[in-house]
Design an enzyme around this catalytic site. Structure first.
Site, mmCIF file in Angstrom:
data_model
loop_
_atom_site.group_PDB
_atom_site.id
_atom_site.type_symbol
_atom_site.label_atom_id
_atom_site.label_comp_id
_atom_site.label_asym_id
_atom_site.label_seq_id
_atom_site.Cartn_x
_atom_site.Cartn_y
_atom_site.Cartn_z
ATOM 1 N N LYS A 90 0.801 -1.217 0.000
ATOM 2 C CA LYS A 90 0.000 0.000 0.000
ATOM 3 C C LYS A 90 0.841 1.279 0.000
ATOM 4 O O LYS A 90 0.458 2.278 -0.585
ATOM 5 C CB LYS A 90 -0.924 0.010 1.224
ATOM 6 C CG LYS A 90 -2.064 -0.997 1.144
ATOM 7 C CD LYS A 90 -3.078 -0.604 0.081
ATOM 8 C CE LYS A 90 -4.339 -1.438 0.175
ATOM 9 N NZ LYS A 90 -4.138 -2.849 -0.123
ATOM 10 N N ASN A 145 -2.429 -12.419 3.172
ATOM 11 C CA ASN A 145 -1.792 -11.107 3.354
ATOM 12 C C ASN A 145 -1.213 -11.123 4.769
ATOM 13 O O ASN A 145 -1.919 -10.853 5.725
ATOM 14 C CB ASN A 145 -2.834 -10.000 3.192
ATOM 15 C CG ASN A 145 -2.252 -8.634 3.484
ATOM 16 O OD1 ASN A 145 -1.158 -8.302 3.050
ATOM 17 N ND2 ASN A 145 -2.982 -7.833 4.239
ATOM 18 N N TYR A 158 -15.641 -5.612 0.190
ATOM 19 C CA TYR A 158 -14.810 -6.805 0.040
ATOM 20 C C TYR A 158 -15.078 -7.872 1.087
ATOM 21 O O TYR A 158 -14.437 -8.908 1.091
ATOM 22 C CB TYR A 158 -13.336 -6.422 0.101
ATOM 23 C CG TYR A 158 -12.999 -5.605 1.323
ATOM 24 C CD1 TYR A 158 -12.764 -6.205 2.547
ATOM 25 C CD2 TYR A 158 -12.960 -4.217 1.238
ATOM 26 C CE1 TYR A 158 -12.478 -5.455 3.668
ATOM 27 C CE2 TYR A 158 -12.671 -3.455 2.348
ATOM 28 C CZ TYR A 158 -12.435 -4.076 3.558
ATOM 29 O OH TYR A 158 -12.160 -3.328 4.668
ATOM 30 N N ASP A 200 -10.581 0.790 0.304
ATOM 31 C CA ASP A 200 -10.286 1.992 1.092
ATOM 32 C C ASP A 200 -10.491 3.280 0.299
ATOM 33 O O ASP A 200 -9.629 4.159 0.280
ATOM 34 C CB ASP A 200 -8.852 1.952 1.617
ATOM 35 C CG ASP A 200 -8.627 0.780 2.535
ATOM 36 O OD1 ASP A 200 -9.623 0.201 2.995
ATOM 37 O OD2 ASP A 200 -7.460 0.435 2.777
#
Length: 1012
Positions: free
Chosen positions: A57, A271, A177, A134
């Protein structure tokens, strides 16, 4: 191009596409390096996995500057990554996150996106992903003129890019999500239904489960989302993601997902932790899971015979579980065995230890603001409350409704900040931070996302363990786990009892139950307990500055930031993360903190080598978001039992003379002492683990894990010292009314809420470290749990214990030395005392405490048992002064007669002032009522400067245990009286949370105090 897409689509349907299984680098914070990613590809190949997604990110051109093309240097690194992935047989998914500021209807923006991905395709990339997590769910004014809905905009852009790239392997991350993000529900979500009907059905869609971090993922939930999306999802699994909490790294096995899910999924990608070298367990156990088709927990015929959760796997024949049956604990055992050799691979690391998690301005959480998609990043808020009620609401085990009721009137504010811009594609072994480039993207856009109607509240702004009103800043964090078994009286502990095993939760065995010693019988559910005791550790996103990881030469010049970023003032522009080859300079740098004799011991003794049991303990301490490991539970339960049942020591002391007691020790007391030894042994195991990690040959693993073990070692040093203080039985009979806290691991409904998985784990922050700290009976102690990380891994860690009479000489020396340093100019020579007055400072500062109240004195000591600091107190300053007049000052007046004022002392101002003080009558030195009424206890403390440089948390830890001891005696406020001109001493107490409460103009003294 369209014909090509149709051909590929039919081909994929005909050949049953492979199950996707791999890793997503999708967290916030410091990205991995190029060499770390290449190492990951080799591991994935070895473990039989096939996919990797590049999606860090905070990497420069992935999200914040997604429009910018790569430079030649960056292109070389990215090309080498893609080539390395191909060589290992790993599908490299290149992901972009353009949704934060993209105008979907702009052809210029579409062209820019195509140009960026075309450049990456020239590097050899054959698989892509677009991530729309986001981001604001509202279309811009320009987009509203073109698209009816947000989903239509995403579908249009994604389908066009997919076609433009030639219909490659493609992943799509939706804004909604997971189940809790679906508006209004998964079934009725217009957004999800539009994706299902209009997104090209060859494109795979990512999904995190019912929640951002899902404790379990069921077949029914997957069937539901599959029907809506019209394709099976690829699970983006955040089970091991840790970028929302600096106190937690997840080393437990992949669990909560039955392998029976596999036929219903398109794939699973984890993740994991921000720490690259902390992910072996997460990746290895997922790989094992993907090769299974049956879950031992789900199959009743197996689970009846195989109960690995409560049995020792070492005693279980391997053939009991076939290779296609997955059991988390067995998977963990296998993973640990393969992880162990990596600790002995010599690798170097540069710079100070820093946390990789992102930087966030915060004080405490009130509600869990909507976090980032796959990494659970969330904002935090601040509150200050003042109340005098002792009514504590019961925690609702399903919705924590009581928490919501209490907090509903508390205002909150959000203070998002931007992370520094980082680039992981300019060096194979480091991540570069450039503060000159402004990051236009906030850490999270949670403030732009509509909050759900019902939000779990993580804070109880109620007074803690006292009736008086205290203004306080509150922080809280926890972890979810299964209910611990009720503590039972123990058998005589054997040697094996003192060596915990990975499955040992409570000490087994049967014996006649001692009356009134059960934890549950001692706890009254109606008692007013504290949700805040020891909560200072519960700082969500306690992030040290990312800029603070610097080169070896710079490391000696700069001081790394505090863990919770109290100050962030580093100017370094680069962070060295990894070295692919040993460096003489870095080796020397890393060994600066280790004593020569220890280095010798390291090379010759095997006691500092990491073992399988050490790794089992490590994994138990840092298990999973909703679970503590078995030995973590044991630490909690043993301390609670010892604290609750300490009154049996008082009964023994009051039962008769000491000679009688020595002849026959009551069984209750014997059991308490035995269990205190067991607890101390458990704490010692963690301390030894810290030393072994500090000595680990693989310094990259050491840098990744050391800070977590250092944190929990510090927490255990507090608890162990407090238990040792309790063992002296110097507390009142009603101590439980002062020290019982609410909303700890043992509070009614609390752990049930944790283990339920109904709340996201960022609601309860801090993990096992925070749960242990919350057991300490102190209030308003948030600041005392904020420590600065050591710059380098070091085994020179200080422990705490109660004062012993043989410590007097060392304490006197420390008292005199530190006081003289305080009186000296910062850059000047230290003031020296005349030989005949060598003890005058210690006689004045600590002599009375050691003589009258040795039970309220604690010391910090090093590995050689040399004392490096102390903290002493008296419960009542006025009573203490009267007793001083009778028992101590009389002796000092003889030792230092007034005639000295006319002789030697006159030439030494400091000596003269002490002699004058000794000859003052107690009535001449009265504690002001403004101080005595709220802060009746008095304290004297000091730590060696050299020790503070190694570990600046010594004074805080000493004070924490001392405050807990004072509280156990019914005292809730303490003060120190310091001369106004003594700035260094004022500084010392200010740093440990004391505030200016009164100034006496007559004596020119400042009274510094704190409540607890």
């Amino acid at each position: 191009m369209g014909e090509k897409c149709t051909t590929l689509e039919h081909a994929s349907q005909d050949q049953q596409r492979n199950f996707i299984c791999g890793v997503i680098e999708g967290f916030y914070g410091r990205p991995w390096t190029t060499e770390q990613r290449k190492d990951l590809f080799r591991k994935l190949k070895k473990m039989g996995m096939d996919s990797y997604m590049y999606a860090p990110k905070d990497d420069y051109k992935h999200r914040a500057y997604w429009r910018e093309l790569y430079t030649v240097e960056e292109a070389d690194h990215l090309s080498s990554l893609i080539s390395s992935a191909k060589e290992a047989g790993i599908v490299f998914y290149y992901a972009l996150s353009p949704g934060l500021d993209m105008t979907y209807s702009s052809q210029k923006e579409i062209a820019t996106l195509k140009r960026k991905l075309d450049q990456v395709s020239q590097f050899g990339c054959e698989a892509y992903a677009l991530l729309f997590d986001d981001i604001e769910s509202e279309l811009s004014k320009a987009d509203k003129e073109v698209f009816q809905t947000f989903a239509n905009a995403h579908v249009s852009v994604t389908n066009e890019i997919f076609t433009h790239l030639g219909c490659p392997k493609f992943l799509f991350c939706p804004t909604q999500y997971c189940g809790t993000r679906a508006v209004p529900t998964v079934v009725d979500s217009e957004y999800l239904n539009t994706l299902g009907s209009k997104l090209n059905n060859v494109i795979d869609i990512l999904w995190t489960g019912d929640k951002v971090i899902s404790k379990t993922i069921t077949i029914d939930s997957i069937r539901e989302i599959t029907e809506i999306l019209r394709r099976p999802p690829v699970i983006w699994d955040n089970l091991h993601a840790n970028d929302y909490d600096q106190k937690r790294v997840f080393l437990g096995p992949y669990s909560g997902r039955s392998p029976e899910l596999i036929p219903h999924l398109r794939g699973v990608m984890t993740n994991p932790n921000c720490e690259f070298y902390g992910n072996f367990i997460a990746v290895h156990t997922l790989a094992f899971w993907s090769r299974c088709n049956l879950d031992s927990k789900m199959n009743s015929s197996l689970s009846a015979d195989i109960k690995l959760e409560t049995e020792n796997e070492d005693d279980l024949p391997a053939e009991c579980l076939s290779k296609n049956v997955y059991h988390p604990r067995l998977a963990l055992k296998n993973a640990i065995s393969e992880w162990l050799p990596e600790f002995f691979v010599e690798k170097e690391a540069w710079g100070p230890i820093t946390k990789p998690q992102p930087q966030v301005e915060m004080v405490m959480p009130i509600i869990p603001i909507i976090p980032s998609l796959n990494t659970c990043m969330s904002l935090t808020t601040t509150t200050t409350t003042s109340t005098n009620t002792r009514t504590v609401p019961e925690v609702n085990t399903t919705q924590l409704q009581a928490l919501a009721d209490v907090c509903s009137t508390v205002s909150s504010t959000m203070a998002p900040i931007s992370n520094p811009v980082m680039n992981s594609l300019v060096s194979p072994t480091k991540v570069v931070t450039n503060d000159d480039i402004i990051n236009p993207i906030r850490t999270t856009v949670a403030s732009n996302i509509e909050l759900p109607k019902k939000i779990p509240i993580s804070i109880m702004p109620v007074p803690v363990m006292e009736t008086k009103s205290v203004e306080e800043t509150i922080k809280l964090s926890c972890e979810i786990f299964e209910p611990a078994n009720k503590a039972e009286p123990l058998n005589e502990p054997s040697k094996s009892d003192l060596t915990p095993t990975s499955d040992d939760i409570l000490i087994d065995g049967k014996r006649e139950q001692v009356a009134n010693l059960n934890v549950d019988t001692m706890l009254d559910e109606n008692l007013s307990l504290s949700p805040l005791s020891g909560a200072g550790i519960n700082e969500p996103m306690e992030c040290s500055s990312i800029n603070s990881q610097i080169s070896p030469k710079e490391a000696v010049k700069l001081v790394t930031d505090d863990v919770v970023m109290e100050e962030s003032g580093n100017d370094a522009n680069s962070m060295h993360v990894e070295s692919s080859s040993a460096s003489p300079e870095s080796t020397a740098e890393m060994h600066d903190e280790v004593d020569d004799d220890q280095l010798g011991a390291k090379s010759t003794a095997s006691c500092n080598k990491i073992t399988l049991d050490d790794l089992n303990l490590l994994c138990d301490l840092f298990y999973l978001p909703f679970e503590h490991g078995s030995r973590g539970l044991k630490l909690l339960s043993e301390f609670q039992w010892l604290k609750v049942n300490a009154n049996v020591l008082l009964q023994d002391h009051s039962s008769g003379s000491s000679s009688d007691a020595s002849k026959s020790i009551k069984p209750e007391v014997s059991e308490w002492m035995q269990r205190s030894e067991i607890f101390s042994e458990l704490c010692g195991c963690v301390q030894k683990l810290l030393v072994k990690i500090a000595y680990c040959e693989n310094k990259e693993i050491c840098h990744n894990l050391y800070s977590y073990v250092w944190d929990i070692s510090g927490a255990l040093s507090l608890l162990n010292c407090y238990i040792k203080w309790l063992s002296m039985a110097k507390f009142p009979q009603n101590t439980s009314s002062f020290t019982e806290g609410s909303y700890t691991w043992f509070s009614k409904g609390w752990k049930e809420a944790f283990m339920s998985g109904e709340q996201e784990p960022w609601v309860f922050r801090g993990g096992l470290t925070a749960d242990l700290q919350r057991l300490m009976p102190v209030d308003s102690a948030n600041d005392l749990f904020v420590y600065k990380l050591p710059e380098q891994p070091t085994a020179n860690y200080y422990l705490l214990r109660p004062y012993q009479h043989q410590d007097e000489q060392q304490i006197n020396a420390i008292c005199t030395r530190t006081y003289m340093q305080w009186q000296s100019e910062p850059d000047g020579d230290e003031i020296l005392l005349p030989a005949q007055f060598a003890d005058i400072v210690s006689d004045a500062m600590v002599g009375g405490h050691l003589t009258l109240h040795p039970e309220l004195c604690l010391v910090a000591y090093d590995k050689s048992n040399s004392i490096v600091g102390y903290a002493c107190a008296a419960l009542d300053i006025n009573l203490f002064k009267r007793n001083m007049e009778l028992c101590w000052l009389t002796e000092l007046r003889e030792k230092y007669p007034k005639t000295l004022l006319d002789d030697t002392a006159k030439s030494h101002k400091l000596v003269s002032s002490f002699v004058e003080r000794f000859h003052m009558h107690v009535d001449e030195v009265v504690c002001p009522t403004e101080v005595y009424g709220t802060f009746p206890a008095v304290i004297s403390a000091a730590t060696l400067r050299e020790a503070e440089q190694h570990d600046n948390g010594i004074a805080k830890r000493l004070l924490t245990v001392l405050l807990a001891a004072l509280r156990a005696c019914g005292c809730f406020g303490v003060h120190a009286c310091v001369p106004q001109e003594d700035r260094e001493q004022v500084n010392f107490y200010t740093k440990v949370g004391f505030v200016d409460i009164y100034r006496d103009e007559g004596s020119k003294c400042i009274y510094l105090g704190r409540r607890f």
